[in-house]
Motif scaffolding. Structure first.
Motif, mmCIF file in Angstrom:
data_model
loop_
_atom_site.group_PDB
_atom_site.id
_atom_site.type_symbol
_atom_site.label_atom_id
_atom_site.label_comp_id
_atom_site.label_asym_id
_atom_site.label_seq_id
_atom_site.Cartn_x
_atom_site.Cartn_y
_atom_site.Cartn_z
ATOM 1 N N ILE A 1 -18.400 80.884 29.057
ATOM 2 C CA ILE A 1 -17.479 82.028 29.001
ATOM 3 C C ILE A 1 -16.073 81.556 28.640
ATOM 4 C CG2 ILE A 1 -16.357 83.809 30.393
ATOM 5 C CD1 ILE A 1 -18.988 84.078 31.939
ATOM 6 N N LEU A 2 -15.656 80.430 29.225
ATOM 7 C CA LEU A 2 -14.347 79.876 28.881
ATOM 8 C C LEU A 2 -14.297 79.474 27.417
ATOM 9 C CD1 LEU A 2 -13.627 77.672 32.036
ATOM 10 C CD2 LEU A 2 -12.652 79.896 31.464
ATOM 11 N N ALA A 3 -15.425 78.925 26.910
ATOM 12 C CA ALA A 3 -15.468 78.520 25.505
ATOM 13 C C ALA A 3 -15.360 79.731 24.593
ATOM 14 C CB ALA A 3 -16.764 77.754 25.225
ATOM 15 N N VAL A 4 -16.119 80.775 24.918
ATOM 16 C CA VAL A 4 -16.076 81.992 24.102
ATOM 17 C C VAL A 4 -14.692 82.633 24.164
ATOM 18 C CG1 VAL A 4 -17.050 84.302 23.834
ATOM 19 C CG2 VAL A 4 -18.543 82.391 24.366
ATOM 20 N N ALA A 5 -14.046 82.526 25.321
ATOM 21 C CA ALA A 5 -12.695 83.076 25.459
ATOM 22 C C ALA A 5 -11.662 82.263 24.699
ATOM 23 C CB ALA A 5 -12.314 83.146 26.931
ATOM 24 N N GLY A 6 -12.062 81.059 24.232
ATOM 25 C CA GLY A 6 -11.177 80.278 23.384
ATOM 26 C C GLY A 6 -10.386 79.206 24.087
ATOM 27 N N PHE A 7 -10.765 78.838 25.317
ATOM 28 C CA PHE A 7 -9.976 77.851 26.050
ATOM 29 C C PHE A 7 -10.313 76.410 25.704
ATOM 30 C CE2 PHE A 7 -9.391 81.522 28.877
ATOM 31 C CZ PHE A 7 -8.018 81.490 28.993
ATOM 32 N N VAL A 8 -11.356 76.182 24.918
ATOM 33 C CA VAL A 8 -11.702 74.803 24.558
ATOM 34 C C VAL A 8 -11.637 74.595 23.049
ATOM 35 C CG1 VAL A 8 -13.105 74.413 26.584
ATOM 36 C CG2 VAL A 8 -14.166 75.388 24.562
ATOM 37 N N GLY A 9 -10.828 75.372 22.370
ATOM 38 C CA GLY A 9 -10.636 75.140 20.949
ATOM 39 C C GLY A 9 -11.133 76.293 20.109
ATOM 40 N N LYS A 10 -11.253 76.011 18.810
ATOM 41 C CA LYS A 10 -11.641 77.032 17.844
ATOM 42 C C LYS A 10 -13.076 77.498 18.095
ATOM 43 C CE LYS A 10 -12.908 77.311 13.011
ATOM 44 N NZ LYS A 10 -13.987 76.531 12.444
ATOM 45 N N ILE B 1 -4.814 72.647 27.559
ATOM 46 C CA ILE B 1 -4.747 73.642 28.636
ATOM 47 C C ILE B 1 -6.017 73.591 29.478
ATOM 48 C CG2 ILE B 1 -4.700 76.114 29.137
ATOM 49 C CD1 ILE B 1 -2.884 76.459 26.706
ATOM 50 N N ALA B 2 -7.186 73.499 28.802
ATOM 51 C CA ALA B 2 -8.455 73.417 29.533
ATOM 52 C C ALA B 2 -8.516 72.144 30.363
ATOM 53 C CB ALA B 2 -9.620 73.471 28.544
ATOM 54 N N PHE B 3 -8.061 71.015 29.790
ATOM 55 C CA PHE B 3 -8.025 69.761 30.548
ATOM 56 C C PHE B 3 -7.157 69.910 31.794
ATOM 57 C CE2 PHE B 3 -8.875 66.875 26.615
ATOM 58 C CZ PHE B 3 -10.208 67.222 26.673
ATOM 59 N N ALA B 4 -6.012 70.551 31.643
ATOM 60 C CA ALA B 4 -5.098 70.720 32.775
ATOM 61 C C ALA B 4 -5.736 71.567 33.871
ATOM 62 C CB ALA B 4 -3.789 71.355 32.297
ATOM 63 N N VAL B 5 -6.436 72.628 33.469
ATOM 64 C CA VAL B 5 -7.087 73.499 34.451
ATOM 65 C C VAL B 5 -8.127 72.720 35.245
ATOM 66 C CG1 VAL B 5 -8.614 75.495 34.720
ATOM 67 C CG2 VAL B 5 -6.657 75.623 33.167
ATOM 68 N N PHE B 6 -8.960 71.927 34.541
ATOM 69 C CA PHE B 6 -10.003 71.173 35.246
ATOM 70 C C PHE B 6 -9.414 70.030 36.059
ATOM 71 C CE2 PHE B 6 -12.864 73.360 32.353
ATOM 72 C CZ PHE B 6 -13.996 73.551 33.148
ATOM 73 N N THR B 7 -8.291 69.483 35.637
ATOM 74 C CA THR B 7 -7.642 68.442 36.436
ATOM 75 C C THR B 7 -7.134 69.013 37.756
ATOM 76 O OG1 THR B 7 -6.972 67.254 34.425
ATOM 77 C CG2 THR B 7 -5.801 66.731 36.464
ATOM 78 N N VAL B 8 -6.526 70.185 37.704
ATOM 79 C CA VAL B 8 -6.067 70.849 38.931
ATOM 80 C C VAL B 8 -7.259 71.188 39.824
ATOM 81 C CG1 VAL B 8 -4.931 72.904 39.846
ATOM 82 C CG2 VAL B 8 -3.979 71.740 37.842
ATOM 83 N N LEU B 9 -8.329 71.700 39.200
ATOM 84 C CA LEU B 9 -9.533 72.019 39.968
ATOM 85 C C LEU B 9 -10.086 70.778 40.654
ATOM 86 C CD1 LEU B 9 -11.815 73.992 40.741
ATOM 87 C CD2 LEU B 9 -12.936 73.399 38.591
ATOM 88 N N MET C 1 -8.033 61.763 34.670
ATOM 89 C CA MET C 1 -8.098 63.077 34.020
ATOM 90 C C MET C 1 -6.711 63.578 33.645
ATOM 91 S SD MET C 1 -11.029 64.742 36.489
ATOM 92 C CE MET C 1 -10.846 66.417 35.867
ATOM 93 N N ALA C 2 -5.737 63.337 34.523
ATOM 94 C CA ALA C 2 -4.360 63.737 34.212
ATOM 95 C C ALA C 2 -3.839 62.957 33.006
ATOM 96 C CB ALA C 2 -3.465 63.510 35.431
ATOM 97 N N ALA C 3 -4.205 61.667 32.919
ATOM 98 C CA ALA C 3 -3.762 60.856 31.788
ATOM 99 C C ALA C 3 -4.360 61.361 30.472
ATOM 100 C CB ALA C 3 -4.149 59.394 32.018
ATOM 101 N N ILE C 4 -5.640 61.723 30.509
ATOM 102 C CA ILE C 4 -6.284 62.250 29.305
ATOM 103 C C ILE C 4 -5.648 63.577 28.902
ATOM 104 C CG2 ILE C 4 -8.455 63.171 28.391
ATOM 105 C CD1 ILE C 4 -9.918 61.084 30.033
ATOM 106 N N THR C 5 -5.279 64.382 29.882
ATOM 107 C CA THR C 5 -4.599 65.647 29.589
ATOM 108 C C THR C 5 -3.286 65.401 28.856
ATOM 109 O OG1 THR C 5 -5.591 66.658 31.562
ATOM 110 C CG2 THR C 5 -3.673 67.753 30.607
ATOM 111 N N VAL C 6 -2.533 64.426 29.318
ATOM 112 C CA VAL C 6 -1.261 64.095 28.666
ATOM 113 C C VAL C 6 -1.505 63.584 27.247
ATOM 114 C CG1 VAL C 6 0.737 62.558 28.735
ATOM 115 C CG2 VAL C 6 -0.096 63.613 30.846
#
Length: 435
Positions: free
Chosen positions: A412-421, A28-36, A81-86
């Motif tokens: 902040i994104l990391a603490v919110a849990g968007f990059v894993g545990k 999900i985080a990869f997808a967000v940064f790919t769109v960005l 980046m899109a390929a890595i997301t997939v």
């Protein structure tokens, strides 16, 4: 959705080492940064070229400059980046972890695209890559020492908010001791030892109040930061400033190039033309990682931070383990403070750490309480800080405030849990009262 599997009948060691986490947060985080990246590089991209200088004038091996087209590079980076997301999504679907190498590769591709996009719209579209990387490492050194301190402390069950105070105490004592000794060799050596001792002393206070007297660890850490800040500021004004030639003119650490390695293009000047304190940092990262996950000491430390009751049941001295490991962490942070005065600035100034301890604490959380990941997070902060200086020099239209904000936004994104545990040690911050 996150799935955690453990063996309920296994001992504490197996539970610590065999926990498996499968999460969709990384894709999900990869997808967000790919769109960005697609919006930033393609929709708002500038037309032009960016030149990357890969060598300095004094390098033995000279690499040619690399010139990239902003349009072509943007498309290539977004597609990769899109390929890595997939790929990451397929790994999670197969119930396999997304490796840190994939995260690093994704970040590198995004960085190449961002640098090309930023430089193409600047007045001087030339990025001196060796200087950018070397400066980033220099800014990251105290952050890495501080993050190692935080990892050890929290892994053993003590939340160390006092990293800032330990860095500042190390910077102050190293400057005073090295200046008083005066010798170009013995001065910095004794200054680094004194810095570690001062970090231990601050850690002693933290450990005594939080472990023995059960005072809230966060409150103790905040009070220690204020205490060290006030004490060093007072001593600087009343003692160091009037006697700067004697007490605040420490000899600088000399750079010690490693033969052959220092001549490797691009990475040689960055990693292997450094001072002894940077080489000690490399050793510290390796020792802490191996010690935490591959030795009996690390197993005991982690068990105390995860389940102190179980550790006590099998004969581990919880109080002693916490006390001495928090002290060890303080020594590491104090050594990081010495870098400010002996390896970077060259003299002590009021509040010279400028919040580095809190940034190191953020790196611990972003790095998921792992020494290697925390080191990479600290390097990210250092790189972002140096990048805003470089972009300012070349006249990039990217606001410097945005670059300074970026690492904190990612945290902040990391603490919110968007990059894993991001769950810390279970017993961190909780005093252990033996029943």
């Amino acid at each position: 959705m996150t799935t955690v599997t453990t063996s309920p009948s296994a001992p504490v060691s197996a539970a610590l080492d065999k926990t498996v986490v499968v999460s969709w947060k990384a894709p999900i985080a990869f997808a967000v940064f790919t769109v960005l990246a697609a919006v930033l590089f393609l929709a708002a991209g500038s037309h032009g070229e960016a030149t990357f200088k890969l060598s300095q004038a004094n390098d033995v091996i000279q690499l040619p400059d690399v010139t990239l087209s902003s349009e072509v590079t943007s498309w290539v980076c977004v597609v990769l980046m899109a390929a890595i997301t997939v790929v990451s999504a397929l790994l999670v679907r197969a119930k396999r972890k997304v490796g840190i190498w994939l995260v690093v590769l994704f970040a590198a591709i995004f960085l190449i695209g961002f640098l090309t996009w930023a430089a193409a719209g600047s007045r001087t579209p030339v990025i001196p890559l060796p200087g950018l990387l070397a400066g980033a490492l220099s800014l990251s050194v105290p952050l890495i020492f501080g993050s190692l301190c935080g990892v050890i402390s929290e892994r053993v069950g003590v939340v160390n908010i006092a990293i800032e105070g330990q860095l500042l105490a190390g910077a102050f004592t190293s400057a005073v001791v090295a200046s008083a000794v005066g010798n170009a060799i013995m001065g910095p050596a004794l200054g680094m030892i004194a810095a570690s001792i001062s970090g231990v002393l601050v850690a002693f206070v933290l450990a005594a109040f939080s472990i023995k007297y059960y005072v809230d660890q966060v409150i103790v850490g905040v009070v220690l930061n204020v205490l060290v800040l006030g004490l060093t500021s007072f001593l600087f004004s009343q003692v160091l400033a009037p006697n700067a030639a004697v007490l605040n003119s420490p000899p600088r650490l000399e750079r010690l190039p490693i033969p052959l390695l220092s001549e490797i293009p691009l990475i040689g000047p960055m990693f292997f033309r450094q001072t002894i304190i940077v080489y000690l940092m490399y050793i510290a990262v390796a020792v802490v990682y191996i010690g935490l996950f591959h030795t009996r000491w690390g197993l005991r430390l982690r068990s105390v931070g995860e389940h102190p009751q179980a550790a006590d049941t099998v004969g581990i001295n919880v109080t002693g383990t916490r006390f001495w490991n928090v002290s060890l962490a303080g020594a590491i942070a104090g050594l990081g403070g010495a870098f400010f005065t002996l390896g970077s600035v060259g003299a002590f100034n009021k509040e010279m750490t400028a919040g580095a301890g809190f940034i190191a604490l953020a790196a611990v959380i972003f790095g998921q309480w792992d020494p290697i990941k925390a080191t990479l997070a600290a390097l990210l902060f250092g790189f972002a800080s140096n990048l805003q200086n470089t972009l300012g020099v070349i006249g990039s239209p990217v606001p410097s405030e945005f670059m300074l904000m970026l690492p904190y936004l990612i945290t902040i994104l990391a603490v919110a849990g968007f990059v894993g545990k991001v769950r810390g040690p279970a017993a961190a911050g909780k005093p252990y009262i033996k029943s």
